[in-house]
Design an enzyme around this catalytic site. Structure first.
Site, PDB file in Angstrom:
ATOM      1  N   GLU A 183     -17.614 -40.766   2.246  1.00 16.11           N
ATOM      2  CA  GLU A 183     -17.893 -40.372   0.854  1.00 16.11           C
ATOM      3  C   GLU A 183     -16.964 -41.078  -0.131  1.00 16.11           C
ATOM      4  OE1 GLU A 183     -19.703 -35.921   1.802  1.00 16.11           O
ATOM      5  OE2 GLU A 183     -17.759 -36.085   0.817  1.00 16.11           O
ATOM      6  N   ASN A 191     -22.339 -24.301  -7.509  1.00 15.32           N
ATOM      7  CA  ASN A 191     -21.059 -23.834  -6.985  1.00 15.32           C
ATOM      8  C   ASN A 191     -19.882 -24.693  -7.425  1.00 15.32           C
ATOM      9  OD1 ASN A 191     -21.671 -26.043  -5.458  1.00 15.32           O
ATOM     10  ND2 ASN A 191     -21.954 -24.941  -3.533  1.00 15.32           N
TER      11      ASN A 191
HETATM   12  P1  GDP Z   1     -20.968 -27.538   0.837  1.00 14.45           P
HETATM   13  O1  GDP Z   1     -20.380 -28.543   1.764  1.00 14.45           O
HETATM   14  O2  GDP Z   1     -20.233 -26.220   0.826  1.00 14.45           O
HETATM   15  O3  GDP Z   1     -21.151 -28.045  -0.587  1.00 14.45           O
HETATM   16  O4  GDP Z   1     -22.436 -27.162   1.371  1.00 14.45           O
HETATM   17  P2  GDP Z   1     -23.561 -28.059   2.089  1.00 14.45           P
HETATM   18  O5  GDP Z   1     -23.022 -29.401   2.455  1.00 14.45           O
HETATM   19  O6  GDP Z   1     -24.163 -27.222   3.149  1.00 14.45           O
HETATM   20  O7  GDP Z   1     -24.680 -28.216   0.939  1.00 14.45           O
HETATM   21  C1  GDP Z   1     -24.512 -29.098  -0.145  1.00 14.45           C
HETATM   22  C2  GDP Z   1     -24.937 -28.428  -1.435  1.00 14.45           C
HETATM   23  O8  GDP Z   1     -26.326 -28.113  -1.383  1.00 14.45           O
HETATM   24  C3  GDP Z   1     -24.256 -27.073  -1.707  1.00 14.45           C
HETATM   25  O9  GDP Z   1     -22.995 -27.203  -2.313  1.00 14.45           O
HETATM   26  C4  GDP Z   1     -25.270 -26.404  -2.605  1.00 14.45           C
HETATM   27  O10 GDP Z   1     -25.156 -26.873  -3.958  1.00 14.45           O
HETATM   28  C5  GDP Z   1     -26.607 -26.894  -2.044  1.00 14.45           C
HETATM   29  N1  GDP Z   1     -27.189 -25.990  -1.023  1.00 14.45           N
HETATM   30  C6  GDP Z   1     -26.754 -25.851   0.251  1.00 14.45           C
HETATM   31  N2  GDP Z   1     -27.511 -24.997   0.942  1.00 14.45           N
HETATM   32  C7  GDP Z   1     -28.481 -24.574   0.100  1.00 14.45           C
HETATM   33  C8  GDP Z   1     -29.587 -23.666   0.245  1.00 14.45           C
HETATM   34  O11 GDP Z   1     -29.832 -23.060   1.296  1.00 14.45           O
HETATM   35  N3  GDP Z   1     -30.374 -23.463  -0.843  1.00 14.45           N
HETATM   36  C9  GDP Z   1     -30.135 -24.088  -2.025  1.00 14.45           C
HETATM   37  N4  GDP Z   1     -30.963 -23.843  -3.059  1.00 14.45           N
HETATM   38  N5  GDP Z   1     -29.105 -24.951  -2.210  1.00 14.45           N
HETATM   39  C10 GDP Z   1     -28.279 -25.197  -1.161  1.00 14.45           C
END
Ligand code: GDP
Ligand code: MG
Length: 201
Positions: A170, A156
Protein backbone atom coordinates in the site's frame (compact mmCIF):
# COMPACT_ATOMS: atom_id res chain seq x y z
CA UNK A 1 18.55 0.13 14.67
CA UNK A 2 16.95 -3.29 14.15
CA UNK A 3 14.60 -3.53 11.22
CA UNK A 4 11.43 -4.19 13.23
CA UNK A 5 11.86 -0.86 14.96
CA UNK A 6 11.55 0.72 11.52
CA UNK A 7 8.30 -0.96 10.54
CA UNK A 8 6.10 1.26 8.36
CA UNK A 9 2.35 1.39 7.88
CA UNK A 10 -0.07 3.32 5.68
CA UNK A 11 -2.86 5.41 7.16
CA UNK A 12 -5.43 7.27 5.09
CA UNK A 13 -7.79 9.74 6.72
CA UNK A 14 -10.89 9.09 4.62
CA UNK A 15 -13.15 11.88 3.27
CA UNK A 16 -15.43 11.74 6.34
CA UNK A 17 -12.41 12.30 8.62
CA UNK A 18 -11.56 15.47 6.72
CA UNK A 19 -15.21 16.64 6.77
CA UNK A 20 -15.43 16.02 10.52
CA UNK A 21 -12.30 18.22 10.92
CA UNK A 22 -10.46 15.41 12.70
CA UNK A 23 -7.11 15.58 10.87
CA UNK A 24 -5.29 17.03 13.89
CA UNK A 25 -6.95 14.69 16.41
CA UNK A 26 -6.14 11.61 14.34
CA UNK A 27 -2.52 12.59 13.73
CA UNK A 28 -2.12 13.28 17.43
CA UNK A 29 -3.29 9.77 18.35
CA UNK A 30 -0.48 8.16 16.35
CA UNK A 31 2.12 10.80 17.13
CA UNK A 32 1.69 10.60 20.90
CA UNK A 33 2.35 6.84 20.94
CA UNK A 34 5.88 7.50 19.72
CA UNK A 35 5.42 6.71 16.06
CA UNK A 36 7.25 8.88 13.55
CA UNK A 37 5.54 10.50 10.57
CA UNK A 38 7.70 9.78 7.50
CA UNK A 39 5.28 10.68 4.67
CA UNK A 40 2.25 12.96 4.36
CA UNK A 41 0.07 14.27 1.54
CA UNK A 42 -3.44 15.49 0.79
CA UNK A 43 -5.09 14.32 -2.40
CA UNK A 44 -8.39 13.49 -4.07
CA UNK A 45 -7.98 9.83 -5.07
CA UNK A 46 -9.14 8.57 -8.45
CA UNK A 47 -11.50 5.59 -8.74
CA UNK A 48 -8.67 3.59 -10.29
CA UNK A 49 -6.34 4.37 -7.38
CA UNK A 50 -8.99 3.24 -4.88
CA UNK A 51 -9.91 0.07 -6.76
CA UNK A 52 -6.24 -0.89 -7.16
CA UNK A 53 -5.64 -0.21 -3.46
CA UNK A 54 -8.37 -2.63 -2.35
CA UNK A 55 -7.33 -5.27 -4.89
CA UNK A 56 -3.62 -5.28 -3.91
CA UNK A 57 -4.46 -8.28 -1.75
CA UNK A 58 -6.07 -10.79 -4.14
CA UNK A 59 -7.96 -12.48 -1.28
CA UNK A 60 -9.45 -9.36 0.28
CA UNK A 61 -12.55 -9.09 -1.93
CA UNK A 62 -13.64 -12.67 -1.26
CA UNK A 63 -13.00 -12.45 2.49
CA UNK A 64 -14.88 -9.17 2.85
CA UNK A 65 -17.77 -10.78 0.91
CA UNK A 66 -17.72 -13.84 3.18
CA UNK A 67 -17.71 -11.63 6.27
CA UNK A 68 -20.68 -9.63 4.95
CA UNK A 69 -22.69 -12.79 4.11
CA UNK A 70 -21.98 -14.14 7.60
CA UNK A 71 -23.16 -10.80 9.01
CA UNK A 72 -26.51 -11.04 7.19
CA UNK A 73 -27.03 -14.58 8.51
CA UNK A 74 -26.23 -13.59 12.10
CA UNK A 75 -28.92 -10.93 11.90
CA UNK A 76 -31.40 -13.49 10.54
CA UNK A 77 -31.43 -11.78 7.13
CA UNK A 78 -30.97 -13.32 3.69
CA UNK A 79 -27.81 -12.07 1.94
CA UNK A 80 -28.42 -10.42 -1.48
CA UNK A 81 -26.41 -13.27 -3.06
CA UNK A 82 -24.50 -16.33 -1.82
CA UNK A 83 -21.45 -15.47 -3.91
CA UNK A 84 -18.80 -13.76 -1.73
CA UNK A 85 -17.07 -12.29 -4.80
CA UNK A 86 -20.31 -10.61 -5.88
CA UNK A 87 -20.87 -9.18 -2.41
CA UNK A 88 -17.18 -8.12 -2.39
CA UNK A 89 -17.75 -6.33 -5.70
CA UNK A 90 -20.56 -4.26 -4.20
CA UNK A 91 -18.29 -3.29 -1.26
CA UNK A 92 -15.55 -2.25 -3.72
CA UNK A 93 -18.04 -0.17 -5.74
CA UNK A 94 -19.25 1.52 -2.54
CA UNK A 95 -15.66 2.17 -1.44
CA UNK A 96 -14.83 3.81 -4.79
CA UNK A 97 -17.73 6.24 -4.31
CA UNK A 98 -16.82 6.95 -0.68
CA UNK A 99 -13.07 7.37 -1.12
CA UNK A 100 -13.30 9.64 -4.18
CA UNK A 101 -15.97 11.93 -2.69
CA UNK A 102 -13.44 14.47 -1.41
CA UNK A 103 -9.86 15.02 -0.30
CA UNK A 104 -8.10 12.47 1.90
CA UNK A 105 -4.84 12.64 3.86
CA UNK A 106 -2.40 9.79 3.22
CA UNK A 107 0.37 9.17 5.72
CA UNK A 108 3.16 6.74 6.46
CA UNK A 109 3.97 6.10 10.13
CA UNK A 110 7.15 4.37 11.26
CA UNK A 111 8.20 2.68 14.48
CA UNK A 112 8.29 -0.62 16.37
CA UNK A 113 5.23 -2.76 15.60
CA UNK A 114 3.77 0.16 13.63
CA UNK A 115 1.18 -1.94 11.75
CA UNK A 116 -0.20 -3.62 14.87
CA UNK A 117 -0.10 -0.53 17.06
CA UNK A 118 -1.84 1.67 14.50
CA UNK A 119 -4.62 -0.93 14.05
CA UNK A 120 -5.02 -1.16 17.83
CA UNK A 121 -5.56 2.56 18.31
CA UNK A 122 -7.65 2.87 15.12
CA UNK A 123 -10.16 0.25 16.34
CA UNK A 124 -12.29 -2.38 14.60
CA UNK A 125 -13.84 -1.83 11.17
CA UNK A 126 -17.36 -1.10 12.46
CA UNK A 127 -17.48 2.04 14.64
CA UNK A 128 -20.65 0.82 16.37
CA UNK A 129 -18.78 -2.11 17.91
CA UNK A 130 -15.18 -0.86 17.95
CA UNK A 131 -13.73 -0.37 21.42
CA UNK A 132 -14.13 2.79 23.46
CA UNK A 133 -10.81 4.61 23.46
CA UNK A 134 -10.07 3.79 19.83
CA UNK A 135 -10.38 6.49 17.17
CA UNK A 136 -13.24 4.78 15.34
CA UNK A 137 -14.97 3.97 18.64
CA UNK A 138 -14.63 7.49 20.02
CA UNK A 139 -15.32 9.73 17.05
CA UNK A 140 -17.98 8.10 14.89
CA UNK A 141 -21.12 5.95 15.11
CA UNK A 142 -21.60 4.16 11.78
CA UNK A 143 -22.66 0.49 11.57
CA UNK A 144 -22.84 -2.38 9.06
CA UNK A 145 -26.62 -2.15 9.47
CA UNK A 146 -26.79 1.50 8.35
CA UNK A 147 -24.20 1.10 5.60
CA UNK A 148 -25.74 -2.04 4.14
CA UNK A 149 -29.30 -0.65 4.34
CA UNK A 150 -28.19 2.46 2.43
CA UNK A 151 -25.90 0.43 0.12
CA UNK A 152 -22.80 2.41 0.93
CA UNK A 153 -19.42 1.80 2.57
CA UNK A 154 -19.05 1.87 6.34
CA UNK A 155 -17.85 5.38 7.19
CA UNK A 156 -15.10 4.78 9.70
CA UNK A 157 -12.77 7.79 9.25
CA UNK A 158 -9.56 5.90 8.59
CA UNK A 159 -7.84 3.25 6.52
CA UNK A 160 -4.92 1.48 8.23
CA UNK A 161 -2.89 -1.37 6.73
CA UNK A 162 -3.82 -4.80 8.11
CA UNK A 163 -0.43 -6.55 7.92
CA UNK A 164 3.23 -5.79 7.26
CA UNK A 165 2.93 -7.17 3.73
CA UNK A 166 -0.23 -5.16 3.04
CA UNK A 167 1.55 -2.07 4.38
CA UNK A 168 4.51 -2.52 2.03
CA UNK A 169 2.26 -2.87 -1.02
CA UNK A 170 0.00 0.00 0.00
CA UNK A 171 2.85 2.41 0.76
CA UNK A 172 4.28 1.72 -2.70
CA UNK A 173 0.84 2.31 -4.19
CA UNK A 174 0.35 5.76 -2.62
CA UNK A 175 3.89 7.15 -2.24
CA UNK A 176 7.00 7.50 -4.37
CA UNK A 177 10.16 6.51 -2.47
CA UNK A 178 11.44 10.12 -2.56
CA UNK A 179 8.29 11.26 -0.76
CA UNK A 180 9.27 9.20 2.31
CA UNK A 181 11.70 10.81 4.77
CA UNK A 182 14.56 9.06 6.52
CA UNK A 183 15.37 11.07 9.62
CA UNK A 184 15.97 10.71 13.35
CA UNK A 185 13.69 11.97 16.09
CA UNK A 186 15.34 13.05 19.32
CA UNK A 187 12.78 11.00 21.32
CA UNK A 188 13.95 7.77 19.68
CA UNK A 189 16.70 7.50 22.29
CA UNK A 190 14.20 7.08 25.13
CA UNK A 191 12.01 4.76 23.04
CA UNK A 192 14.68 2.46 21.68
CA UNK A 193 18.22 2.90 23.03
CA UNK A 194 19.61 0.23 25.35
CA UNK A 195 21.52 2.68 27.53
CA UNK A 196 20.08 5.97 28.70
CA UNK A 197 23.47 7.55 29.39
CA UNK A 198 23.63 11.29 29.04
CA UNK A 199 20.30 12.22 30.60
CA UNK A 200 21.70 13.21 34.00
CA UNK A 201 23.95 16.25 34.15
P1 GDP B 1 -10.54 -2.27 7.61
O1 GDP B 1 -9.22 -2.90 7.32
O2 GDP B 1 -10.87 -2.23 9.08
O3 GDP B 1 -10.72 -0.89 7.00
O4 GDP B 1 -11.68 -3.20 6.98
P2 GDP B 1 -11.71 -4.07 5.62
O5 GDP B 1 -10.35 -4.13 5.00
O6 GDP B 1 -12.40 -5.34 5.94
O7 GDP B 1 -12.71 -3.23 4.68
C1 GDP B 1 -12.31 -2.04 4.04
C2 GDP B 1 -13.39 -0.99 4.16
O8 GDP B 1 -14.57 -1.43 3.49
C3 GDP B 1 -13.86 -0.72 5.60
O9 GDP B 1 -13.04 0.20 6.28
C4 GDP B 1 -15.25 -0.19 5.36
O10 GDP B 1 -15.23 1.19 4.98
C5 GDP B 1 -15.74 -1.01 4.16
N1 GDP B 1 -16.46 -2.24 4.54
C6 GDP B 1 -15.91 -3.37 5.04
N2 GDP B 1 -16.81 -4.33 5.24
C7 GDP B 1 -18.01 -3.82 4.85
C8 GDP B 1 -19.34 -4.34 4.82
O11 GDP B 1 -19.63 -5.48 5.20
N3 GDP B 1 -20.33 -3.52 4.37
C9 GDP B 1 -20.06 -2.25 3.96
N4 GDP B 1 -21.09 -1.50 3.51
N5 GDP B 1 -18.82 -1.71 3.97
C10 GDP B 1 -17.79 -2.48 4.41
MG1 MG C 1 -8.39 -3.66 5.55
Amino acid sequence: MSEFKKERTLVIIKPDGIQRTLIGEIIQRYERMGLKLVGLKMLIPSEKQVEEHYLLDPNWKKSVGEKAIEGYRKKGLTPPTEDPIEVGDTVVAALKKYMTSGPVVAMVWQGAHAVEIVRKVTGGTEPRSSDVGTIRGDYVLDSYQMADTDQRAVRNLIHASGSVEEAQNEIEHWFKSEELMDYRLVQEQILYDVNLDGILE
